[in-house]
Write a protein that holds these residues in place. Structure first.
Motif, PDB file in Angstrom:
ATOM      1  N   LYS A 262      -0.017 -19.588 -32.111  1.00  0.00           N
ATOM      2  CA  LYS A 262      -0.416 -19.207 -33.457  1.00  0.00           C
ATOM      3  C   LYS A 262       0.791 -19.307 -34.383  1.00  0.00           C
ATOM      4  N   TYR A 263       0.611 -19.915 -35.523  1.00  0.00           N
ATOM      5  CA  TYR A 263       1.652 -20.165 -36.522  1.00  0.00           C
ATOM      6  C   TYR A 263       2.746 -21.101 -36.018  1.00  0.00           C
ATOM      7  N   ARG A 264       2.519 -21.747 -34.879  1.00  0.00           N
ATOM      8  CA  ARG A 264       3.467 -22.687 -34.271  1.00  0.00           C
ATOM      9  C   ARG A 264       4.850 -22.080 -34.039  1.00  0.00           C
ATOM     10  N   TYR A 265       4.906 -20.784 -33.753  1.00  0.00           N
ATOM     11  CA  TYR A 265       6.185 -20.158 -33.422  1.00  0.00           C
ATOM     12  C   TYR A 265       6.681 -20.688 -32.089  1.00  0.00           C
ATOM     13  N   ASP A 266       8.005 -20.846 -31.959  1.00  0.00           N
ATOM     14  CA  ASP A 266       8.634 -21.380 -30.744  1.00  0.00           C
ATOM     15  C   ASP A 266       8.838 -20.274 -29.706  1.00  0.00           C
ATOM     16  N   VAL A 267       7.764 -19.734 -29.188  1.00  0.00           N
ATOM     17  CA  VAL A 267       7.892 -18.625 -28.235  1.00  0.00           C
ATOM     18  C   VAL A 267       7.836 -19.086 -26.783  1.00  0.00           C
ATOM     19  N   LEU A 268       7.517 -20.358 -26.543  1.00  0.00           N
ATOM     20  CA  LEU A 268       7.396 -20.838 -25.165  1.00  0.00           C
ATOM     21  C   LEU A 268       8.692 -21.444 -24.649  1.00  0.00           C
TER      22      LEU A 268
ATOM     23  N   LYS B 231      -2.287  -9.463 -30.736  1.00  0.00           N
ATOM     24  CA  LYS B 231      -2.771  -9.880 -29.423  1.00  0.00           C
ATOM     25  C   LYS B 231      -3.458 -11.239 -29.419  1.00  0.00           C
ATOM     26  N   HIS B 232      -3.021 -12.139 -30.275  1.00  0.00           N
ATOM     27  CA  HIS B 232      -3.525 -13.511 -30.282  1.00  0.00           C
ATOM     28  C   HIS B 232      -2.333 -14.459 -30.184  1.00  0.00           C
ATOM     29  N   LEU B 233      -2.014 -14.900 -28.987  1.00  0.00           N
ATOM     30  CA  LEU B 233      -0.873 -15.792 -28.775  1.00  0.00           C
ATOM     31  C   LEU B 233      -1.190 -17.209 -29.236  1.00  0.00           C
ATOM     32  N   TRP B 234      -2.364 -17.707 -28.871  1.00  0.00           N
ATOM     33  CA  TRP B 234      -2.723 -19.094 -29.160  1.00  0.00           C
ATOM     34  C   TRP B 234      -3.488 -19.204 -30.475  1.00  0.00           C
ATOM     35  N   ALA B 235      -3.312 -20.323 -31.164  1.00  0.00           N
ATOM     36  CA  ALA B 235      -4.113 -20.618 -32.343  1.00  0.00           C
ATOM     37  C   ALA B 235      -5.564 -20.770 -31.903  1.00  0.00           C
ATOM     38  N   GLY B 236      -6.475 -20.545 -32.801  1.00  0.00           N
ATOM     39  CA  GLY B 236      -7.897 -20.583 -32.451  1.00  0.00           C
ATOM     40  C   GLY B 236      -8.401 -21.955 -32.044  1.00  0.00           C
ATOM     41  N   ALA B 237      -7.806 -22.991 -32.570  1.00  0.00           N
ATOM     42  CA  ALA B 237      -8.298 -24.343 -32.339  1.00  0.00           C
ATOM     43  C   ALA B 237      -7.583 -25.007 -31.162  1.00  0.00           C
ATOM     44  N   CYS B 238      -8.156 -26.082 -30.686  1.00  0.00           N
ATOM     45  CA  CYS B 238      -7.498 -26.931 -29.703  1.00  0.00           C
ATOM     46  C   CYS B 238      -7.982 -28.360 -29.919  1.00  0.00           C
TER      47      CYS B 238
END
Length: 141
Positions: free
Chosen positions: A23-29, A103-110
Motif C-alpha cells: 500500500k502506497y508503494r512503501y519500501d517495507v519488503l 492493518k492493510h499491508l498490500w494495496a487493494g489491487a493486483c
C-alpha cells in the motif's frame, strides 16, 4: 503432457503471472521482511496446492508465475497469498505494523495475466529481470 498437473479427475495447466504491491508503494519488503515474505508465500502456496514457477520479492512489490489448480479461482488464490502473508508480516514485524497501522499491508489491487498469450519461458525471463539490484538467493522453487 509431462508438464501438466494431475488430480483425481482433472489434468490441468493453468499458469498466471501475478503482481501486487504494498500500500502506497512503501519500501517495507527490504532485508529480513522481504525474506520472510518470500518464505510465507512459499508456505501459503504449498498449503493451497499452488505451484510457484518463478517469483521475485522487491522492496515494494511481488512478482509470481504461479500454477493455480482449477478448484481455486485466481481471485481466491490471490486472496490467500495476500491475506495470509499480510496478517503474518504485520504480526511479526513491529516496523511494518507501525507503518501500516490500519492493518492493510498490500494495496487493494493486483495485476493478473494468464500465460496463454506469452510463453512460460518469456514470463520467467521477465520475472528474472525484475530482481532487485542487491543479491537475492533465487526465489525459484
Amino acid at each position: 503432457m509431462e508438464d501438466y498437473q494431475r488430480s483425481s479427475y482433472t489434468v490441468w495447466d493453468c499458469k498466471c503471472h501475478l503482481v501486487w504491491s504494498t500500500k502506497y508503494r512503501y519500501d517495507v519488503l527490504a532485508s529480513d521482511v522481504g525474506l520472510r515474505c518470500r518464505d510465507l508465500i512459499r508456505a501459503i502456496a504449498q498449503a493451497h496446492d499452488l505451484q510457484i514457477y518463478s517469483g521475485v520479492v522487491n522492496k515494494d512489490h511481488v512478482h509470481l508465475l504461479v500454477g493455480i489448480p482449477p478448484s481455486l479461482s485466481v481471485s481466491t488464490a490471490v486472496q490467500f497469498l495476500k491475506g495470509n502473508s499480510s496478517h503474518k508480516l504485520l504480526n511479526e514485524y513491529k516496523s511494518v505494523r507501525r507503518r501500516y497501522w490500519g492493518k492493510h499491508l498490500w494495496a487493494g489491487a493486483c495485476w493478473v495475466a494468464s500465460s496463454g498469450n506469452v510463453t512460460v519461458e518469456e514470463w520467467m525471463e521477465y520475472i528474472k529481470n525484475q530482481k532487485p539490484p542487491e543479491p537475492d538467493d533465487n526465489f525459484t522453487v
